[in-house]
Design a protein around this motif. Structure first.
Motif, PDB file in Angstrom:
ATOM      1  N   ASP A  71      -7.928   5.156   4.976  1.00 61.51           N
ATOM      2  CA  ASP A  71      -7.539   3.858   5.509  1.00 61.51           C
ATOM      3  C   ASP A  71      -6.023   3.789   5.677  1.00 61.51           C
ATOM      4  O   ASP A  71      -5.293   3.831   4.697  1.00 61.51           O
ATOM      5  CB  ASP A  71      -8.021   2.763   4.553  1.00 61.51           C
ATOM      6  N   TYR A  72      -5.582   3.716   6.911  1.00 63.85           N
ATOM      7  CA  TYR A  72      -4.146   3.676   7.184  1.00 63.85           C
ATOM      8  C   TYR A  72      -3.688   2.309   7.692  1.00 63.85           C
ATOM      9  O   TYR A  72      -2.580   2.165   8.170  1.00 63.85           O
ATOM     10  CB  TYR A  72      -3.773   4.769   8.194  1.00 63.85           C
ATOM     11  N   ASP A  73      -4.554   1.315   7.573  1.00 60.53           N
ATOM     12  CA  ASP A  73      -4.174  -0.032   7.984  1.00 60.53           C
ATOM     13  C   ASP A  73      -3.312  -0.674   6.908  1.00 60.53           C
ATOM     14  O   ASP A  73      -3.437  -0.366   5.726  1.00 60.53           O
ATOM     15  CB  ASP A  73      -5.408  -0.902   8.220  1.00 60.53           C
ATOM     16  N   GLY A  74      -2.469  -1.593   7.335  1.00 61.67           N
ATOM     17  CA  GLY A  74      -1.664  -2.340   6.387  1.00 61.67           C
ATOM     18  C   GLY A  74      -2.494  -3.385   5.667  1.00 61.67           C
ATOM     19  O   GLY A  74      -3.633  -3.664   6.030  1.00 61.67           O
ATOM     20  N   ILE A  75      -1.911  -3.962   4.643  1.00 61.43           N
ATOM     21  CA  ILE A  75      -2.574  -5.016   3.869  1.00 61.43           C
ATOM     22  C   ILE A  75      -1.996  -6.357   4.301  1.00 61.43           C
ATOM     23  O   ILE A  75      -0.795  -6.486   4.501  1.00 61.43           O
ATOM     24  CB  ILE A  75      -2.307  -4.816   2.365  1.00 61.43           C
ATOM     25  N   ASP A  76      -2.847  -7.354   4.389  1.00 60.07           N
ATOM     26  CA  ASP A  76      -2.378  -8.707   4.655  1.00 60.07           C
ATOM     27  C   ASP A  76      -2.121  -9.365   3.299  1.00 60.07           C
ATOM     28  O   ASP A  76      -3.042  -9.862   2.651  1.00 60.07           O
ATOM     29  CB  ASP A  76      -3.415  -9.499   5.453  1.00 60.07           C
ATOM     30  N   TYR A  77      -0.883  -9.330   2.875  1.00 59.59           N
ATOM     31  CA  TYR A  77      -0.522  -9.853   1.555  1.00 59.59           C
ATOM     32  C   TYR A  77      -0.667 -11.363   1.462  1.00 59.59           C
ATOM     33  O   TYR A  77      -0.728 -11.900   0.356  1.00 59.59           O
ATOM     34  CB  TYR A  77       0.904  -9.437   1.183  1.00 59.59           C
ATOM     35  N   ARG A  78      -0.756 -12.042   2.594  1.00 53.94           N
ATOM     36  CA  ARG A  78      -0.976 -13.498   2.549  1.00 53.94           C
ATOM     37  C   ARG A  78      -2.260 -13.814   1.796  1.00 53.94           C
ATOM     38  O   ARG A  78      -2.348 -14.820   1.100  1.00 53.94           O
ATOM     39  CB  ARG A  78      -1.019 -14.080   3.963  1.00 53.94           C
ATOM     40  N   GLU A  79      -3.242 -12.942   1.925  1.00 62.03           N
ATOM     41  CA  GLU A  79      -4.519 -13.139   1.239  1.00 62.03           C
ATOM     42  C   GLU A  79      -4.397 -12.955  -0.267  1.00 62.03           C
ATOM     43  O   GLU A  79      -5.258 -13.388  -1.020  1.00 62.03           O
ATOM     44  CB  GLU A  79      -5.557 -12.161   1.795  1.00 62.03           C
ATOM     45  N   LEU A  80      -3.349 -12.289  -0.716  1.00 56.36           N
ATOM     46  CA  LEU A  80      -3.125 -12.054  -2.145  1.00 56.36           C
ATOM     47  C   LEU A  80      -2.142 -13.066  -2.736  1.00 56.36           C
ATOM     48  O   LEU A  80      -1.723 -12.932  -3.874  1.00 56.36           O
ATOM     49  CB  LEU A  80      -2.583 -10.637  -2.367  1.00 56.36           C
ATOM     50  N   CYS A  81      -1.770 -14.062  -1.936  1.00 58.40           N
ATOM     51  CA  CYS A  81      -0.742 -15.019  -2.326  1.00 58.40           C
ATOM     52  C   CYS A  81      -1.288 -16.441  -2.226  1.00 58.40           C
ATOM     53  O   CYS A  81      -0.969 -17.177  -1.287  1.00 58.40           O
ATOM     54  CB  CYS A  81       0.489 -14.832  -1.431  1.00 58.40           C
ATOM     55  N   PRO A  82      -2.113 -16.861  -3.197  1.00 60.26           N
ATOM     56  CA  PRO A  82      -2.714 -18.200  -3.126  1.00 60.26           C
ATOM     57  C   PRO A  82      -1.673 -19.299  -3.316  1.00 60.26           C
ATOM     58  O   PRO A  82      -0.504 -19.026  -3.615  1.00 60.26           O
ATOM     59  CB  PRO A  82      -3.718 -18.194  -4.283  1.00 60.26           C
ATOM     60  N   GLU A  83      -2.096 -20.522  -3.152  1.00 60.55           N
ATOM     61  CA  GLU A  83      -1.222 -21.684  -3.368  1.00 60.55           C
ATOM     62  C   GLU A  83      -0.581 -21.569  -4.752  1.00 60.55           C
ATOM     63  O   GLU A  83      -1.256 -21.295  -5.736  1.00 60.55           O
ATOM     64  CB  GLU A  83      -2.052 -22.971  -3.272  1.00 60.55           C
ATOM     65  N   GLY A  84       0.723 -21.748  -4.810  1.00 63.13           N
ATOM     66  CA  GLY A  84       1.458 -21.672  -6.069  1.00 63.13           C
ATOM     67  C   GLY A  84       1.968 -20.282  -6.400  1.00 63.13           C
ATOM     68  O   GLY A  84       2.668 -20.092  -7.386  1.00 63.13           O
TER      69      GLY A  84
END
Length: 181
Positions: A71-84
């Motif tokens: 898997d050479y796709d990047g990660i969407d870190y927004r999904e790992l960054c919840p409110e707060g």
């Protein structure tokens, strides 16, 4: 191109070189170490090094490989960054083949606030937010300076209050590192 971020992180692993060009360093707060590790593992990027769990407003650190074997796709870190939550992601070598410079991404509450390209750190675009651009511009860093990358990274770290990397507080999963190479 190996940056000082690579050198600092990989010094904890071993004296050998472990493909430092494919390492991502993530500072996080407002989210637990377990949640970060779970989220990265679910995206096939299990962390191979991490700091002790964070307490209160303290920043934690987690290190993972940029890619996985298939898997050479990047990660969407927004999904790992919840409110707060807040993340500062350093990608020392986003494209080794093309020799592009490092990139850094600042997220808060699931939103990208700053996408910093070390080759154009003051750039702001419609799809490329950079709330740190005025800070970087005001610092007047010289991109021709031999330690420019270190200076820019230190500016970012100082601005966000990121702690220095401390070998005594980092746990390294040597088996996971070995299994990747």
């Amino acid at each position: 191109m190996t940056t000082w971020i690579d050198c600092g992180v990989l010094a904890w692993i071993d004296e050998k070189q472990y493909r430092e060009d494919e390492t991502v360093l993530v500072y996080f707060k407002g989210v637990s170490l377990a949640s970060m590790a779970e989220g990265l593992s679910a995206r096939n990027r299990p962390p191979f090094a991490y700091s002790n769990a964070t307490v209160g407003d303290d920043w934690g650190v987690i290190v993972h490989h940029m890619f996985n074997h298939d898997d050479y796709d990047g990660i969407d870190y927004r999904e790992l960054c919840p409110e707060g939550a807040e993340l500062m992601v350093f990608v020392p070598n986003p494209c080794v083949a093309k020799a592009h410079g490092p990139k850094a991404y600042h997220y808060q509450n699931g939103q990208a606030l700053s996408c910093i390209d070390y080759e154009a750190p003051d750039y702001v675009g419609e799809y490329w937010p950079n709330t740190m651009a005025p800070l970087i511009t005001a610092a007047g860093l010289d991109q021709e300076n031999e330690i420019y990358e270190e200076q820019l990274t230190q500016l970012i770290c100082d601005h966000l209050g990121l702690p220095p990397l401390d070998r005594d507080t980092i746990t390294v999963d040597r088996d996971l590192v070995a299994s990747c190479y």
